[in-house]
Design a protein around this motif. Structure first.
Motif, PDB file in Angstrom:
ATOM      1  N   TYR A 439       7.944  16.447  -6.679  1.00 52.92           N
ATOM      2  CA  TYR A 439       6.925  15.543  -6.132  1.00 52.92           C
ATOM      3  C   TYR A 439       6.975  14.201  -6.853  1.00 52.92           C
ATOM      4  O   TYR A 439       6.926  13.135  -6.207  1.00 52.92           O
ATOM      5  N   VAL A 440       7.086  14.223  -8.163  1.00 48.92           N
ATOM      6  CA  VAL A 440       7.175  12.981  -8.921  1.00 48.92           C
ATOM      7  C   VAL A 440       8.422  12.193  -8.534  1.00 48.92           C
ATOM      8  O   VAL A 440       8.382  10.962  -8.395  1.00 48.92           O
ATOM      9  N   ASP A 441       9.529  12.891  -8.334  1.00 49.11           N
ATOM     10  CA  ASP A 441      10.783  12.236  -7.934  1.00 49.11           C
ATOM     11  C   ASP A 441      10.627  11.473  -6.624  1.00 49.11           C
ATOM     12  O   ASP A 441      11.285  10.450  -6.411  1.00 49.11           O
ATOM     13  N   GLY A 442       9.763  11.972  -5.745  1.00 47.55           N
ATOM     14  CA  GLY A 442       9.545  11.300  -4.478  1.00 47.55           C
ATOM     15  C   GLY A 442       8.469  10.238  -4.531  1.00 47.55           C
ATOM     16  O   GLY A 442       8.587   9.172  -3.905  1.00 47.55           O
ATOM     17  N   VAL A 443       7.400  10.496  -5.303  1.00 44.39           N
ATOM     18  CA  VAL A 443       6.258   9.580  -5.278  1.00 44.39           C
ATOM     19  C   VAL A 443       6.553   8.270  -6.012  1.00 44.39           C
ATOM     20  O   VAL A 443       6.058   7.206  -5.611  1.00 44.39           O
ATOM     21  N   VAL A 444       7.378   8.300  -7.057  1.00 45.47           N
ATOM     22  CA  VAL A 444       7.651   7.081  -7.819  1.00 45.47           C
ATOM     23  C   VAL A 444       8.353   6.019  -6.966  1.00 45.47           C
ATOM     24  O   VAL A 444       7.889   4.870  -6.891  1.00 45.47           O
ATOM     25  N   PRO A 445       9.475   6.316  -6.298  1.00 48.77           N
ATOM     26  CA  PRO A 445      10.092   5.271  -5.454  1.00 48.77           C
ATOM     27  C   PRO A 445       9.204   4.851  -4.286  1.00 48.77           C
ATOM     28  O   PRO A 445       9.228   3.681  -3.879  1.00 48.77           O
ATOM     29  N   ALA A 446       8.405   5.786  -3.753  1.00 52.84           N
ATOM     30  CA  ALA A 446       7.520   5.434  -2.644  1.00 52.84           C
ATOM     31  C   ALA A 446       6.471   4.419  -3.087  1.00 52.84           C
ATOM     32  O   ALA A 446       6.200   3.431  -2.383  1.00 52.84           O
ATOM     33  N   VAL A 447       5.875   4.627  -4.259  1.00 55.37           N
ATOM     34  CA  VAL A 447       4.864   3.690  -4.759  1.00 55.37           C
ATOM     35  C   VAL A 447       5.500   2.360  -5.145  1.00 55.37           C
ATOM     36  O   VAL A 447       4.880   1.295  -4.995  1.00 55.37           O
ATOM     37  N   LEU A 448       6.740   2.383  -5.621  1.00 56.68           N
ATOM     38  CA  LEU A 448       7.443   1.124  -5.892  1.00 56.68           C
ATOM     39  C   LEU A 448       7.611   0.305  -4.612  1.00 56.68           C
ATOM     40  O   LEU A 448       7.438  -0.918  -4.617  1.00 56.68           O
ATOM     41  N   VAL A 449       7.944   0.978  -3.521  1.00 56.84           N
ATOM     42  CA  VAL A 449       8.034   0.289  -2.232  1.00 56.84           C
ATOM     43  C   VAL A 449       6.664  -0.258  -1.842  1.00 56.84           C
ATOM     44  O   VAL A 449       6.535  -1.390  -1.356  1.00 56.84           O
ATOM     45  N   GLY A 450       5.605   0.550  -2.045  1.00 52.95           N
ATOM     46  CA  GLY A 450       4.249   0.088  -1.747  1.00 52.95           C
ATOM     47  C   GLY A 450       3.907  -1.161  -2.535  1.00 52.95           C
ATOM     48  O   GLY A 450       3.301  -2.096  -1.996  1.00 52.95           O
ATOM     49  N   ALA A 451       4.291  -1.203  -3.811  1.00 52.88           N
ATOM     50  CA  ALA A 451       4.031  -2.388  -4.631  1.00 52.88           C
ATOM     51  C   ALA A 451       4.759  -3.612  -4.076  1.00 52.88           C
ATOM     52  O   ALA A 451       4.212  -4.723  -4.060  1.00 52.88           O
ATOM     53  N   ALA A 452       5.983  -3.425  -3.610  1.00 48.57           N
ATOM     54  CA  ALA A 452       6.751  -4.541  -3.041  1.00 48.57           C
ATOM     55  C   ALA A 452       6.097  -5.061  -1.767  1.00 48.57           C
ATOM     56  O   ALA A 452       6.045  -6.272  -1.524  1.00 48.57           O
ATOM     57  N   VAL A 453       5.587  -4.147  -0.935  1.00 49.81           N
ATOM     58  CA  VAL A 453       4.929  -4.555   0.309  1.00 49.81           C
ATOM     59  C   VAL A 453       3.651  -5.342   0.003  1.00 49.81           C
ATOM     60  O   VAL A 453       3.364  -6.357   0.641  1.00 49.81           O
ATOM     61  N   VAL A 454       2.884  -4.890  -0.984  1.00 50.52           N
ATOM     62  CA  VAL A 454       1.673  -5.618  -1.365  1.00 50.52           C
ATOM     63  C   VAL A 454       2.024  -6.981  -1.957  1.00 50.52           C
ATOM     64  O   VAL A 454       1.309  -7.967  -1.731  1.00 50.52           O
TER      65      VAL A 454
END
Length: 472
Positions: A439-454
């Motif tokens: 789960y951590v392996d997936g959530v970290v890159p996803a939140v990084l993408v979220g930060a880029a979108v914001v």
């Protein structure tokens, strides 16, 4: 796009001036709080509901989506209809429908019953959300409007903040049906308040645009349905691809029709305003980045660290509760520093907070390590809510405020759907629910993408017109 001066907002009727700000905020805030609460309140109770009703995993997704789909698809339609038949009239009707549907949810004994009742809830909620802001703007004097919108944003933030907590607490301490029974007395009180406190108001055009209503409602429904189901059903599946294409075609037809409609529900001239266009772009990016991240982070404490629904909800409060404190302050500051400064700062802080969370997240991360990042993200959201609503209202003429509110809320909800789907796809490509580390392996890159979108939302907010002080 041309830069236009911010048009003055019509003064509140003299009869509205005699009513206290507190009474007006209660009248528009209580039903909006109820609607925003129900957006998330059911999520933490899903495991209990699954057991009680014998629901499948597909049923669980529909308990959420049955509310989200009509809610997002009908926001603009509800705002346009309210302009024509009366904003207060439709607001009251929306509250009544939401209240009755809540009782039906509580009485459900089969999964299909709860799904159907949640869909009706979504229809009622679509009438409440955009009109609450429009009615507030019409009911308070101009000198108090920014502060009032700030408090309104805080109430909305409170609904988001306590949704998971209330859902978890009720599921663990009472019975899941009380999630919905609580809405019944609140809805009755809200109807009485609205009828006693708020005056009726209308938009500019008094004729309905039935073709436009059908085209935009079905178009938004198709797009959101496709986006919501893309991850599970496959983006190239016939059902998902077909609904996405159909939804896009219907919205293209809607735009074509609005260009020539005698009484358009969404006058396209509104997009000549740089402020109105820019705030909608920002609202989409902001919603996609932050709520796509929240969707995954809200599950982190349960999936990775083993907390229950209530404990997980409590641990999100440093983030989700901050906007209800910061949003009223932002409302007071809008008139002094301007919306652009607050929105850019808010989005920058939010992007930094998400980046911080992504870099800190591990299987064994302590809660204390995440709190500063959560608070930073919450402050960023609080600095955004009120100024975003202020820009949406002030960038159009007073008669178009209803449709402006409906438009920005529709764009925001679509952004939420796109963000959740896109970041879930990033998550699925890198991780899974198989174990905490996956789960951590997936959530970290996803939140990084979220930060880029914001961060992109912060850049888009730079296109907003700068602050102009009024002549003394």
């Amino acid at each position: 796009m041309t830069t236009t001066a911010t048009p003055p907002v019509a003064a509140a009727p003299s009869s509205a001036r005699t009513r206290s700000l507190a009474a007006v905020l209660l009248a528009v805030g209580v039903p909006m709080f109820m609607v925003t609460l129900d957006n998330l309140v059911v999520t933490t109770a899903l495991p209990v509901i699954k057991t009680e009703l014998g629901a499948s995993l597909t049923d669980l997704s529909w308990f959420v989506n049955a509310y989200t789909l009509p809610f997002a698809a009908l926001l603009l339609t509800a705002a346009a209809v309210g302009d024509r038949i009366g904003r207060r009239r439709l607001f009251v009707a929306g509250i009544a429908l939401f209240t009755l549907a809540s009782a039906a949810c509580a009485l459900a004994t089969e999964p299909w019953m709860l799904t159907a009742a949640r869909a009706v809830q979504g229809i009622g909620g679509a009438a409440v959300m955009p009109l609450s802001l429009t009615l507030l703007a019409a009911a308070v004097p101009e000198k108090m409007r920014n502060a009032a919108i700030g408090i309104w944003g805080g109430i909305s933030g409170l609904g988001v903040a306590v949704g998971p907590v209330v859902g978890g607490a009720v599921a663990q301490g009472l019975h899941w049906t009380w999630i919905f029974w609580l809405n019944v007395p609140i809805g009755v009180v809200a109807i009485v308040l609205v009828r006693l406190v708020l005056n009726e108001s209308h938009g500019g055009a008094r004729k309905l645009d039935p073709i436009g209503l059908v085209l935009v409602s079905l178009g938004m429904l198709g797009l959101i349905w496709g986006v919501v189901h893309g991850q599970d059903d496959g983006w190239t599946s016939l059902s998902v691809l077909g609904t996405l294409i159909a939804g896009g075609a219907l919205l293209a037809a809607f735009i074509g029709w609005e260009r020539k409609a005698p009484a358009p529900m969404l006058p396209l001239r509104l997009f000549r305003s740089r402020a109105f266009t820019s705030v909608n772009i920002m609202a989409f990016l902001f919603s996609a980045g932050v709520f796509g991240s929240v969707f995954l982070l809200a599950q982190f404490f349960q999936v990775v660290q083993g907390y229950g629904p209530f404990g997980s909800g409590i641990r999100t409060l440093p983030w989700t509760a901050a906007p209800m404190v910061v949003a009223p302050i932002a409302g007071l500051l809008v008139g002094r520093v301007g919306s652009r400064v607050l929105i850019v700062l808010g989005q920058a802080l939010l992007a930094l907070g998400l980046l911080w969370v992504a870099l800190e997240t591990t299987v064994g991360v302590g809660f204390g390590s995440l709190v500063p990042a959560f608070v930073l993200a919450g402050i960023g959201m609080g600095l955004t809510f009120a100024p975003m609503s202020t820009v949406a209202l002030n960038s159009v003429d007073p008669a178009s405020q209803g449709v402006a509110s409906g438009t920005v809320n529709t764009v925001r909800e679509f952004g939420v759907a796109v963000g959740v789907a896109a970041l879930a796809s990033v998550f699925a490509s890198q991780g899974s629910y198989a174990n905490p580390q996956s789960y951590v392996d997936g959530v970290v890159p996803a939140v990084l993408v979220g930060a880029a979108v914001v961060a992109a939302a912060a850049l888009s907010a730079l296109l907003l017109p700068g602050h102009r002080r009024k002549a003394i």
